[in-house]
Design a protein around this motif. Structure first.
Motif, mmCIF file in Angstrom:
data_model
loop_
_atom_site.group_PDB
_atom_site.id
_atom_site.type_symbol
_atom_site.label_atom_id
_atom_site.label_comp_id
_atom_site.label_asym_id
_atom_site.label_seq_id
_atom_site.Cartn_x
_atom_site.Cartn_y
_atom_site.Cartn_z
ATOM 1 N N PHE A 82 0.766 -1.354 -0.055
ATOM 2 C CA PHE A 82 -0.077 -0.175 0.167
ATOM 3 C C PHE A 82 0.952 1.205 0.141
ATOM 4 O O PHE A 82 1.639 1.388 0.906
ATOM 5 N N THR A 114 1.942 6.769 1.964
ATOM 6 C CA THR A 114 2.976 7.988 2.467
ATOM 7 C C THR A 114 4.034 8.262 1.664
ATOM 8 O O THR A 114 4.611 7.409 0.866
ATOM 9 N N LYS A 158 -11.257 4.122 3.648
ATOM 10 C CA LYS A 158 -11.952 2.877 3.800
ATOM 11 C C LYS A 158 -10.860 1.694 4.234
ATOM 12 O O LYS A 158 -11.406 0.753 5.013
HETATM 13 N N1 COS Z 1 -14.153 6.445 4.920
HETATM 14 C C1 COS Z 1 -14.695 6.917 3.664
HETATM 15 N N2 COS Z 1 -14.537 8.157 3.345
HETATM 16 C C2 COS Z 1 -13.624 9.092 3.952
HETATM 17 C C3 COS Z 1 -13.169 8.612 5.069
HETATM 18 C C4 COS Z 1 -13.659 7.076 5.591
HETATM 19 N N3 COS Z 1 -13.299 6.502 6.802
HETATM 20 N N4 COS Z 1 -12.459 9.354 5.896
HETATM 21 C C5 COS Z 1 -12.568 10.524 5.006
HETATM 22 N N5 COS Z 1 -13.106 10.224 3.863
HETATM 23 C C6 COS Z 1 -13.485 11.089 2.560
HETATM 24 C C7 COS Z 1 -14.192 12.342 3.210
HETATM 25 O O1 COS Z 1 -15.578 12.085 3.136
HETATM 26 C C8 COS Z 1 -13.979 13.201 2.227
HETATM 27 O O2 COS Z 1 -14.735 13.104 1.015
HETATM 28 P P1 COS Z 1 -15.450 14.325 0.317
HETATM 29 O O3 COS Z 1 -14.536 15.794 0.362
HETATM 30 O O4 COS Z 1 -15.973 13.688 -0.782
HETATM 31 O O5 COS Z 1 -16.398 14.547 1.470
HETATM 32 C C9 COS Z 1 -12.474 13.285 1.881
HETATM 33 O O6 COS Z 1 -12.351 11.643 2.158
HETATM 34 C C10 COS Z 1 -11.274 13.836 2.653
HETATM 35 O O7 COS Z 1 -11.646 13.705 3.967
HETATM 36 P P2 COS Z 1 -11.110 14.698 4.903
HETATM 37 O O8 COS Z 1 -11.313 15.930 4.657
HETATM 38 O O9 COS Z 1 -11.196 14.142 6.367
HETATM 39 O O10 COS Z 1 -9.370 14.646 4.672
HETATM 40 P P3 COS Z 1 -8.255 15.197 5.491
HETATM 41 O O11 COS Z 1 -7.284 15.539 4.548
HETATM 42 O O12 COS Z 1 -9.011 16.261 6.502
HETATM 43 O O13 COS Z 1 -7.389 14.005 6.418
HETATM 44 C C11 COS Z 1 -7.148 12.369 8.059
HETATM 45 C C12 COS Z 1 -8.359 13.110 7.046
HETATM 46 C C13 COS Z 1 -6.232 13.128 8.730
HETATM 47 C C14 COS Z 1 -8.256 11.432 8.932
HETATM 48 C C15 COS Z 1 -6.222 11.313 6.923
HETATM 49 O O14 COS Z 1 -5.426 12.152 6.249
HETATM 50 C C16 COS Z 1 -5.519 10.195 7.632
HETATM 51 O O15 COS Z 1 -6.150 9.105 8.045
HETATM 52 N N6 COS Z 1 -4.190 10.410 7.899
HETATM 53 C C17 COS Z 1 -3.623 9.378 8.342
HETATM 54 C C18 COS Z 1 -2.863 8.774 7.244
HETATM 55 C C19 COS Z 1 -2.597 7.371 7.656
HETATM 56 O O16 COS Z 1 -3.320 6.345 8.433
HETATM 57 N N7 COS Z 1 -1.381 7.049 7.080
HETATM 58 C C20 COS Z 1 -0.855 5.642 7.277
HETATM 59 C C21 COS Z 1 -0.277 5.127 5.952
HETATM 60 S S1 COS Z 1 -0.393 3.413 5.919
HETATM 61 S S2 COS Z 1 0.734 2.376 7.071
#
Ligand code: COS
Length: 384
Positions: free
Chosen positions: A122, A125, A238
């Protein structure tokens, strides 16, 4: 439930025996050599471990989330590097394809992922996009029937072994947020894709990460996941929701192993004329660890059941990831404390696990990102 109770019981029994009899005796060797022996990987393939969470129609076991976490409780009872070998195929490397891939994309890759013929990774990052995943800069420019990818991905688990990458790249050059991000299925031997040197990590030796570099890497247009641009970030989120429950379950497994080991040690180790397990300050540490691991187990099972029932579990997944990974950090710390001087020496597994579990609080979203996700969801629900 995908399996009947008998079959599930057998699967859990087999996994537990495999962990106890085959994997635990190899933990030191894997840590020393930074590699899982090929015959063990072959056994994992035969047991179906590369595809437990992939659909049965593509050769996987098709476990429900509850069944998967119960399996992860067992698989967590040994070095996390073993689970990592097949974890990406079932989790972050394979689930984007399961959730959003076209039928043709699923046909092409899922059977090979489920059998373990190829490993998937995946690639989200980047050097400058970690917690703020939506700010990623890797680009995918449309050029006729192709896309051309440029950019660098960082700390990509299983990249050195991977045959297939789910790569998140910006298809809309004018966007700076989630909307311009798309996901691509990129085969490892595609010209223009190269790997950096394996990272030297704090722990989890035997599981590998490295940079993945795209330099005018040309992929056919049908490599676009789901055939739709702009959906990539949603796919990533997701996938991570699901993965966060799984990491919670693995953390429970490791904690239960550490509790068992430290209890045994405390009952064998004598000081002041009796086993240290008879001292109340040691008992307090054992009891705290037991209670917290039990709480995490209940939480993970509840979130998994809710997901199986079709609920949106974004909040619960964040709660599980945060609580269970922080919990196992405390449990590992107490294990080292109970072992005393021996806990600081690498001859005992507590020292290795202490380093191994540190990653759980960081990858698939740090504790701080889980707090942010949970609180944002709470506010959103209250406003609805
Ligand atoms: N399921 C489905 N869709 C999602 C979702 C979820 N859990 N979370 C966010 N989305 C969708 C939102 O609905 C939004 O879509 P719309 O604009 O159509 O409404 C879009 O994705 C953007 O979401 P959001 O505005 O919340 O994004 P942000 O940039 O504010 O970031 C975080 C959200 C910080 C939560 C995200 O960047 C994150 O999870 N960061 C950590 C990344 C991570 O886990 N990295 C590890 C790498 S893998 S080892």
């Amino acid at each position: 439930m995908a399996l009947d109770q008998n079959t599930l019981h057998q699967l859990l029994e087999t996994a537990s025996r495999f962990v106890r009899e085959r994997l635990v005796p190899l933990e030191d060797e894997v840590a020393e050599n930074d590699a899982i022996p090929a015959d063990i990987v072959a056994e994992m393939r035969e047991m179906g471990l590369f595809g437990y969470a992939l659909p049965q129609e593509y050769g996987g076991l098709g476990l429900s989330m509850e069944e998967e976490v119960r399996l992860a409780f067992e698989l967590g009872q040994t070095s996390p590097a073993f689970r990592s070998a097949f974890g990406t195929n079932n989790g972050i490397g394979g689930q984007g394809l399961v959730m959003d891939g076209t039928d043709e994309q699923k046909q092409r890759y899922l059977p090979r992922l489920a059998s373990g013929e190829i490993v998937s990774a995946f690639a989200l990052t980047e050097p400058d996009a970690g917690s703020d995943a939506a700010s990623l800069r890797t680009s995918a420019r449309r050029d006729g029937h192709n896309y051309v990818l440029n950019g660098t991905k960082r700390y990509i688990t299983n990249a050195p072994e991977a045959g297939l990458f789910t790569v998140f790249a910006r298809t809309d050059p004018d966007s700076t947020d989630a909307r311009g991000v798309s996901a691509f299925l990129v085969e490892a031997d595609t010209p223009g894709l190269s790997l950096g040197r394996p990272d030297k990590k704090m722990g989890q030796r035997g599981a590998h990460t490295c940079d993945v570099i795209f330099d005018d890497c040309r992929v056919p247009a049908d490599a676009l996941l789901g055939g739709v641009e702009g959906q990539g970030f949603r796919t990533a989120m997701k996938t991570l929701d699901r993965g966060r429950i799984h990491i919670g379950a693995v953390s429970v497994g490791v904690a239960e192993r550490l509790i068992r080991d430290s209890l045994r040690y405390a009952m064998e180790r004598h000081q002041f004329g009796k086993p240290i397990a008879e001292f109340q300050l040691i008992q307090a540490m054992l009891a705290d660890s037991k209670t917290e691991a039990y709480a995490a187990r209940c939480m993970v099972l509840d979130a998994a059941r809710r997901r199986d029932a079709g609920e949106n579990v974004s909040t619960e997944a964040g709660c599980c990831k945060m609580f269970a990974t922080e919990m196992v950090g405390r449990v590992a710390d107490r294990a080292v404390q109970i072992y005393g001087g021996a806990g600081y020496i690498s001859d005992y597994s507590a020292e290795r696990f202490y380093r191994d579990v540190r990653l759980f609080r960081i990858y698939e979203g740090t504790t701080q990102i889980q707090q942010l996700v949970i609180a944002r969801n709470m506010i959103r629900e209250a406003q609805a």
